[in-house]
Write an enzyme that holds these catalytic residues in place. Structure first.
Site, PDB file in Angstrom:
ATOM      1  N   SER A 154      30.866 -40.832  26.761  1.00  0.00           N
ATOM      2  CA  SER A 154      30.660 -42.211  27.203  1.00  0.00           C
ATOM      3  C   SER A 154      31.582 -42.511  28.365  1.00  0.00           C
ATOM      4  O   SER A 154      32.595 -41.826  28.563  1.00  0.00           O
ATOM      5  CB  SER A 154      30.934 -43.189  26.062  1.00  0.00           C
ATOM      6  OG  SER A 154      32.332 -43.372  25.886  1.00  0.00           O
ATOM      7  N   ASP A 155      31.260 -43.524  29.150  1.00  0.00           N
ATOM      8  CA  ASP A 155      32.247 -44.020  30.098  1.00  0.00           C
ATOM      9  C   ASP A 155      33.244 -44.865  29.315  1.00  0.00           C
ATOM     10  O   ASP A 155      33.052 -45.162  28.129  1.00  0.00           O
ATOM     11  CB  ASP A 155      31.577 -44.808  31.226  1.00  0.00           C
ATOM     12  CG  ASP A 155      32.376 -44.746  32.524  1.00  0.00           C
ATOM     13  OD1 ASP A 155      33.604 -44.518  32.458  1.00  0.00           O
ATOM     14  OD2 ASP A 155      31.790 -44.927  33.597  1.00  0.00           O
ATOM     15  N   TRP A 156      34.303 -45.267  29.986  1.00  0.00           N
ATOM     16  CA  TRP A 156      35.439 -45.931  29.316  1.00  0.00           C
ATOM     17  C   TRP A 156      34.979 -47.146  28.494  1.00  0.00           C
ATOM     18  O   TRP A 156      34.588 -48.169  29.044  1.00  0.00           O
ATOM     19  CB  TRP A 156      36.457 -46.365  30.356  1.00  0.00           C
ATOM     20  CG  TRP A 156      37.727 -46.926  29.788  1.00  0.00           C
ATOM     21  CD1 TRP A 156      37.879 -48.108  29.117  1.00  0.00           C
ATOM     22  CD2 TRP A 156      39.019 -46.324  29.839  1.00  0.00           C
ATOM     23  NE1 TRP A 156      39.184 -48.289  28.762  1.00  0.00           N
ATOM     24  CE2 TRP A 156      39.913 -47.209  29.191  1.00  0.00           C
ATOM     25  CE3 TRP A 156      39.526 -45.147  30.376  1.00  0.00           C
ATOM     26  CZ2 TRP A 156      41.277 -46.938  29.066  1.00  0.00           C
ATOM     27  CZ3 TRP A 156      40.887 -44.888  30.247  1.00  0.00           C
ATOM     28  CH2 TRP A 156      41.738 -45.766  29.602  1.00  0.00           C
ATOM     29  N   GLY A 157      35.014 -46.977  27.178  1.00  0.00           N
ATOM     30  CA  GLY A 157      34.699 -48.090  26.286  1.00  0.00           C
ATOM     31  C   GLY A 157      33.241 -48.509  26.273  1.00  0.00           C
ATOM     32  O   GLY A 157      32.904 -49.546  25.690  1.00  0.00           O
ATOM     33  N   SER A 158      32.364 -47.727  26.881  1.00  0.00           N
ATOM     34  CA  SER A 158      30.982 -48.208  27.051  1.00  0.00           C
ATOM     35  C   SER A 158      30.212 -48.293  25.738  1.00  0.00           C
ATOM     36  O   SER A 158      29.237 -49.048  25.640  1.00  0.00           O
ATOM     37  CB  SER A 158      30.219 -47.328  28.053  1.00  0.00           C
ATOM     38  OG  SER A 158      30.004 -46.028  27.558  1.00  0.00           O
TER      39      SER A 158
END
Length: 742
Positions: free
Chosen positions: A279-283
């Site tokens: 995932s992207d940061w916290g997505s």
């Protein structure tokens, strides 16, 4: 000989297959020993406590969780000392599964290369691969296993700050660059000590956010997705990319992180991707804010079922996945598949054989101070510079010039030259490591040339107190160089801008200096296309320098004095005003096309602005001139299983050697769906000495003529085509027609 080569390739294929089987066996054996908590730990990624590329989360239990095998990967851990330290904690876990260390190594590690968009302006695939190769060598020597690059998002909107991180607006060019960057990062194979895993991002269509706003929604047709936005991802996969990262945006109402169509159907299904998706940061957690998931537990459910294997920083899997499996909502097979993909990469990297093999202080010292890396940075920086204007042969500057005034807020800056997404190592003194533009000019000029300096103004703000000194300084000089533009952190993630004009009073400074009557050269430092109409219309020479990295000053000086003849071409269209955005060269044909750039009467146009861009895609000047002639087609009719050879003569008609990017465009005149007015389908970067000519040849085949129809089928339809050879998308030198027949 051919038979022997075939046998060798077959044996190597068998060996690779056997090695993979062995790794798969090891993965399966390890998986059988793992508890559900340890499995989920492999899907959990935390940031270090120092640098971060998102909101820093301090977890006081981090070390204990690593020892318990509850963390599988970390990002933003810099240097062999710290990667080794965390790895030692992982070796205290029950199964001693090593950590993966990731980092945003976007355009260099210690040695900073030009921004990716600037590198794209080189149209030099070997140079782009070299930049990634050097970055990988330095990063891998510093304990990094994995870079969150390349970004391959197609973008047609320069308001979006992350255009600096990609390859621009064109699918064909972007696909070629995506392939080159993956090859550069990963080298010969994963597991080599100078190789890092590539992470292709952001899957998918992130560059099409509404209004050019970061993290925003994307709404597009399936045909547009497949034809324009997905090909660079497929090219990166074909290059062997180890990992993918999903994107923050929703696409057609479904967040990409929870989008099974993207991750299960296309990436892991149709494309048979065997790596893992992070995932992207916290997505994953952000799907709650999207209004797509009720809470973090539902977000975890959506992400794992959609195909997101690793959770970066949202803690959704760590807190909820075991319960979802226990409830029967998530099959343990989905968890095992994700864990298996991650463990396989750890084995391929050789981390189970030696968890510390990338954390070698002596190797790091050697790699981070390799003088060849600076040479590579200089070469790529020179190739990335674009000459936009050069009236009256203002450039190159004579080496016999007596006095030069170097004016502007960028002249004596150091770290600004690094641009956004640069790695900052705590032990490096960047005022000594980076060559400023002032330093570069000092290195270049002789003792008989006097250099004068005035700052003139700040990058932002309305203060003009420094104008008088700048004007007085300019009046003393034979030639004036003005260095202006954005701050380095005005382009990048979360740096969307509604106003693309030069910040502050910088263009007013240009006007004041131009009024002195001195020859003026303007350097524009930026991470995206900017709007600078007065400068473009009135100043005799303009050089777009982007942000060029460690060797910025030397590269710029080499171009200014003609020791390197600029060869860059724009990878994005430059608008006249923000009101033209989104603007791109390969737009669809319309039923009421404008006849010319001033046509406004009941046609597709603005009534208050010319239809043409300020600078078109593919545009860039040289200190020499090139002539295109003698276009020949091997045939004017082909069947789908045949090819056409396109040839022409390219001649350097100037007085100095130079490089030209010859560009081949095609137009499908009639189709079952509306087609673009023209499309880049090939290019060659050719170096010619003064007076030298060369026959350039391109091949047109079925692949170059194909497109996605309304049924999302990849087809080449019989019909009439136009082939165009040009020096930019708006400057076509040669044309001819041919037909594809049944």
């Amino acid at each position: 000989m051919k038979k022997t080569t075939t046998i060798m390739l077959f044996m190597l294929s068998l060996l690779a297959s056997a090695q993979q089987q062995t790794i798969d066996q090891k993965v399966n054996d390890l998986l059988k020993k793992m508890t559900i908590e340890e499995k989920i730990g492999q899907l959990n990624q935390y940031t270090g406590d120092n640098q971060a590329t998102g909101p820093i989360t301090i977890n006081p239990n981090k070390q204990a969780e690593i020892k318990a095998g509850l963390i599988g990967s970390m990002l933003n851990v810099i240097g062999t000392k710290y990667t080794r330290g965390y790895q030692e904690l992982a070796m205290q876990s029950r199964l001693k599964i090593p950590l993966l260390f990731g980092q945003d190594v976007i355009h260099g590690y210690k040695t900073t290369f030009p921004l990716p968009l600037a590198e794209a302006a080189s149209w030099d695939l070997q140079a782009i691969e070299l930049a990634a190769r050097v970055a990988a060598t330095e990063a891998a020597a510093s304990g990094i296993h994995w870079t969150f690059a390349p970004m391959v998002d197609i973008s047609r909107d320069p308001r979006w700050g992350r255009v600096m991180e990609g390859a621009g607006e064109d699918t064909y060019l972007g696909s070629k660059i995506a392939y080159a960057r993956v090859k550069g990062f990963q080298g010969n194979k994963l597991g080599d000590l100078n190789s890092v895993m590539a992470c292709v991002k952001h899957f998918a269509a992130y560059g099409a956010g509404v209004g050019g706003r970061d993290y925003n929604s994307v709404d597009m047709s399936e045909r547009m997705l497949w034809e324009t936005y997905l090909p660079p991802f497929k090219a990166a996969l074909d290059a062997g990319a180890a990992t993918f990262m999903n994107s923050f945006n929703d696409i057609n109402g479904i967040p990409a992180t929870g989008n099974a169509h993207l991750q299960r159907d296309i990436l892991k299904g149709k494309w048979n991707f065997q790596g893992f998706v992070v995932s992207d940061w916290g997505s994953i957690g952000e799907m709650v804010a999207h209004g797509y998931s009720k809470d973090l537990k539902e977000a975890a459910y959506s992400a794992i079922t959609a195909g997101s294997d690793m959770d970066m920083e949202s803690n959704a899997y760590r807190k909820n996945l075991a319960e979802l499996v226990k409830e029967g909502r998530v099959s343990i097979d989905l968890v095992d598949d994700a864990v298996r993909r991650i463990l396989r990469k750890k084995f391929e990297l050789g981390l189970f054989d030696d968890p510390y093999r990338y954390s070698d202080e002596k190797r790091a010292e050697k790699a981070l101070n390799n003088p060849e890396h600076r040479k590579a940075a200089l070469e790529v920086a020179e190739k990335s510079i674009v000459l936009l204007k050069n009236e009256n042969q203002t450039l190159p500057i004579s080496k016999n010039v007596k006095t030069i005034a170097f004016i502007g807020p960028m002249v004596k800056e150091y770290k600004e030259n690094m641009g956004f997404w640069s790695v900052e190592l705590p032990e490096v003194d960047y005022n000594k490591w980076i060559v400023s533009q002032w330093d570069g000019l000092q290195n270049k000029v002789g003792k008989n040339t006097k250099l004068l300096y005035a700052k003139g103004c700040e990058i932002e703000g309305t203060n003009k107190d420094g104008f008088a000194e700048a004007v007085a300084t300019a009046k003393q000089a034979d030639v004036v160089i003005l260095s202006i533009g954005e701050r380095r952190d005005m382009s990048g993630e979360a740096k969307s801008r509604s106003d693309l004009h030069l910040p502050g009073v910088q263009e007013d400074l240009v006007k004041a200096i131009q009024a002195t009557g001195k020859p003026v050269v303007v350097l524009i430092n930026a991470g995206r296309p900017l709007v600078f109409n007065w400068t473009a219309d009135n100043v005799p020479a303009i050089v777009y320098t982007w942000w060029l990295g460690t060797e910025a000053g030397n590269a710029i000086a080499n171009v200014l004095f003609g020791d390197y003849n600029p060869s860059g071409k724009l990878p994005m269209t430059f608008p006249r005003e923000v009101g033209q955005v989104p603007i791109y060269y390969n737009h669809f044909s319309t039923g009421r096309p404008a006849k010319d750039e001033n046509s406004t009467n009941y046609v597709s146009a603005y009534i208050d602005l010319k239809n043409s861009p300020k600078y078109p895609f593919g545009y860039g000047l040289s200190y020499t001139t090139f002539d295109y002639s003698g276009l020949k087609l091997s045939s004017t009719k082909i069947k789908s299983n045949e090819t056409i050879k396109v040839s022409f003569q390219l001649k350097n008609t100037g007085k100095v050697a130079g490089e030209e990017v010859a560009q081949l465009y095609l137009k499908d005149k009639f189709g079952s769906v509306v087609r673009p007015v023209l499309e880049l389908k090939d290019f060659q970067k050719v170096k010619l000495n003064a007076g030298e000519s060369k026959t350039i040849e391109f091949t047109i085949d079925k692949e170059k003529l194909s497109f996605y129809n309304d049924k999302i089928e990849w087809v080449a339809e019989p019909g009439d085509f136009e082939v165009m050879i040009g020096t930019s998308s708006a400057d076509i030198k040669l044309k001819s027609d041919f037909e594809l027949v049944n």
